[in-house]
Design an enzyme around this catalytic site. Structure first.
Site, mmCIF file in Angstrom:
data_model
loop_
_atom_site.group_PDB
_atom_site.id
_atom_site.type_symbol
_atom_site.label_atom_id
_atom_site.label_comp_id
_atom_site.label_asym_id
_atom_site.label_seq_id
_atom_site.Cartn_x
_atom_site.Cartn_y
_atom_site.Cartn_z
ATOM 1 C CB SER A 5 -0.046 -8.045 -1.123
ATOM 2 O OG SER A 5 -1.124 -8.670 -0.433
ATOM 3 C CE LYS A 46 -4.019 -1.871 0.023
ATOM 4 N NZ LYS A 46 -5.033 -1.533 -1.179
ATOM 5 C CD GLU A 72 -10.001 3.965 0.530
ATOM 6 O OE1 GLU A 72 -9.951 5.284 0.413
ATOM 7 O OE2 GLU A 72 -9.022 3.214 0.016
#
Lengths: 271, 411
Positions: free
Chosen positions: B393, B101, B123
């Protein structure tokens, strides 16, 4: 007005409504109320009572699970409507039922895009027209998306209202003015729906910027809740929308909705 | 290297089109108030991409702050255990903040700075994007507000604390299902209200154009690095790339560099929750009864919805995959049959989580464990000389509470 529908299109009916208000020197008052809040029967009673108080037209709200342009009041009310089993079909039925009760004012169905897509746009426009609606308002559909909806509305003579915001550029204003039929919905503030104590100071400039590009009626919404605010709409815009304040009144019952609608309507005549 | 001439190189992106469409998917379905902000973001993004100083600053931060490139790791014991394909892991769990991210958060925070917007809203589902955004904002001196469903706050408590430590305000969302979908609603409502001063730092490859494009491009570093690392270290490209798909940012980031490599299969793994038949899942592509094209959060894609078009509540053991829609480019890749999508259930993901811990000494995020679960199913059916590349991830430290609770029930 239902009897006239055979000869008059929804667009004609809306144009007549604005002309009539203008001829008496006032802005038109368009209340929003969601179908199914607090119950299906109560919502129809509230709308019928507001019709009796002399409002000019209605936005009939279709509930959606994710109403991202709405503040807490309308979010909560439409959530209750969904829990009451209200569907798109039921909202179209509501228009039909209100016509059967003798409500004559123009009605515009207002709902987010996804439930309308699930119903199928073509069927939705045809059924809304058949039930006696005069137009559609879709808050998450900008004027450059889904041009097929404009064609469907034109086919049935329904208005497709487009939005403009204080942030809109000249290009966007021109685009919305070219696409919108019925009226242009001017969002008074950057924000979500909800009653506010004061309206922004730069409102006149925004309205003049839009007015320079179009003769389509301009209707202001978001934040309007009080009689003084309503009266200040006379001469400023062709019409205004009140939603959250009426929905809030709906928590206290149908009479409270009718009383607030009558107060706001009377304020326009200087009563 | 050895077989490189067999593959075409990565080209400039041809999609989305100027209106933000990937064929029939994508677009901009938002209140008019936001359209100027989307236009501004699109313009600034294109300027930044053509601006060498911006690129240089971004590259420098990726190298010296995020710790890129992240390595690929040969998972030898897992490969031997499964007895089929050789398995390589792309280690996004080793990036700063513990997940992919940060790639997008840093890129967009730089764009916010370029636009002169000092306030950022975001968010978050699992909290990884919220942590990455809070981190990027701390680094660049931006004010940060993160919306998070109260259900997700309860199941990802360590990340809530991390965000607060990093100076962000975490705002609990109590509406709807109190998960990612509702957090996005609230973030958009905030953005509509404060649009002149605020950048919405959207964390996945979804939402209105230009977000699916921007997030993909900032995440495409995953695939660009991994593709080169495979060529440099293994001598050839993988046969299969596997990644989990919530909104779909790590998967699109991995797939993008391989999209012209026809021999490489691209597999996305959705959250199967308690099984497709149960209806309690987040598998947009796997359940045609409720997963249909629709519009949610500004984009046209596959959406889990009831017959009346109301958005369904979803379930997954992993908060990051627990979402009713999916990035529009995934819907496009699926339609074109360039990528394939499958599911892993909660139990399969939890078993994969445990397996990777025991055999490789890596605690994966529960999201990433879905990709590992598909790898465990697929590897034994493939020959020993074939290769699977898995996007790992994120790391699983944030999931320890959930895992302890759930694994107890499994054993």
């Amino acid at each position: 007005m239902t009897r006239q529908a055979a000869t008059q299109t929804g667009l004609d009916t809306i144009a007549t409504m604005f002309a009539r208000a203008k001829s008496t020197g006032r802005a038109a008052f368009l209340p929003y109320f969601p179908v199914g809040f607090p119950t299906y029967a109560d919502s129809l009673d509230a709308i019928e009572a507001m019709a009796g108080a002399g409002v000019d037209a209605f936005e009939i709200g279709i509930p959606f699970s994710d109403p991202l342009a709405d503040g807490p009041t309308i979010q909560a009310a439409t959530q209750i409507a969904l829990e009451n089993g209200i569907t798109v079909r039921k909202c179209i039925e509501a228009v039909h039922d209100l016509r059967a009760r003798g409500v004559e004012q123009p009605m515009l169905l207002m709902g987010y895009l996804n439930p309308l897509l699930a119903y199928r746009l073509e069927a939705f426009v045809a059924d809304a027209h058949a039930a006696g609606a005069q137009g559609l308002i879709v808050p998450d559909l900008p004027p450059d998306e889904m041009p097929e909806l404009a064609d469907l509305c034109a086919k049935h003579g329904l208005a497709q209202v487009c939005f403009l915001a204080p942030t809109s550029s000249e290009d966007r204003i021109k685009q919305a003015a070219a696409r919108a039929t019925g009226f242009l919905y001017l969002v008074s503030i950057t924000g979500v729906t909800g009653a506010r104590q004061t309206l922004p100071p730069d409102l006149t400039g925004f309205i003049e910027r839009v007015r320079a590009h179009t003769i389509t009626p301009l209707v202001l919404g978001f934040g309007i809740s009080q009689p003084e605010q309503a009266r200040s709409m006379n001469g400023l815009v062709d019409g205004f929308i009140v939603g959250s304040a009426l929905v809030k009144a709906g928590e206290s019952g149908v009479d409270a909705v009718a009383d607030l609608a009558a107060t706001l309507r009377d304020a326009l005549d200087g009563v | 290297m050895i077989q490189e001439d067999k593959y075409t190189s990565v080209e400039a992106s041809e999609l989305p089109d100027a209106r933000g469409y990937f064929d029939e998917f994508g677009g901009r379905f938002v209140p008019e108030t936001l359209i100027p902000a989307l236009d501004e973001l699109t313009d600034v993004y294109h300027q930044a991409m053509a601006d060498p100083p911006f690129q240089q600053r971004f590259a420098e931060l990726q190298a010296t702050y995020t710790g890129r490139p992240t390595p690929i790791t040969y998972a030898q014991r897992l490969s031997d255990h499964l007895g089929g394909a050789r398995i390589y892991l792309k280690r996004e769990d080793l990036a700063h903040t513990g997940a992919h991210k940060i790639n997008n958060a840093l890129g967009q925070a730089l764009l916010a700075q370029r636009m002169g917007k000092k306030r950022v809203v975001a968010e978050t589902g699992a909290g990884q994007h919220g942590v990455a955004t809070a981190t990027a904002c701390a680094l660049l001196g931006l004010e940060c507000h993160v919306y998070m469903g109260s259900v997700d706050m309860a199941r990802q408590r360590p990340n809530v604390f991390r965000m607060k430590l990093l100076g962000a305000e975490v705002i609990p969302v109590e509406s709807g299902s109190k998960t990612l979908k509702d957090a996005i609603n609230e973030a958009i409502r905030d953005w509509v209200t404060n649009v002149r001063t605020t950048h919405y730092l959207l964390g996945s490859a979804l939402g209105p154009h230009p977000y699916p494009m921007i997030v993909r491009d900032f995440q495409s570093v995953i695939g660009i690095e991994a593709r080169q690392q495979m060529l440099d270290q293994v001598g050839r490209l993988p046969d299969v790339c596997i990644a989990c798909v919530g909104g779909g940012s790590n998967s699109i980031g991995l797939f993008h560099a391989f999209r012209h490599d026809a021999p490489v299969d691209l597999i996305g793994v959705e959250a199967g929750g308690r099984g497709i038949a149960s209806g309690e899942h987040a598998a947009r592509f796997a359940d045609p009864d409720i997963g249909r094209p629709g519009v949610l959060h500004g984009t046209r894609s596959f959406v889990l919805q009831d017959a009346d078009g109301q958005i369904k509540n979803t379930h997954s053991v992993s908060a990051g995959l627990d979402y009713a829609s999916v990035g529009p480019e995934h819907a496009y890749l699926r339609k074109m049959e360039r990528a394939y999508y499958t599911v892993a259930t909660d139990d399969e993901a939890l078993n994969a989580f445990k397996t990777l811990c025991e055999l490789e000494g890596i605690i994966p995020a529960l999201e990433s464990a879905h990709a590992v679960a598909e790898t465990i199913k697929r590897a034994p059916t493939m020959p020993r000389d074939s290769i699977i590349l898995v996007s790992l991830s994120g790391r699983g430290d944030k999931d320890l509470d959930t895992a302890m609770h759930e694994l107890e029930h499994l054993t």
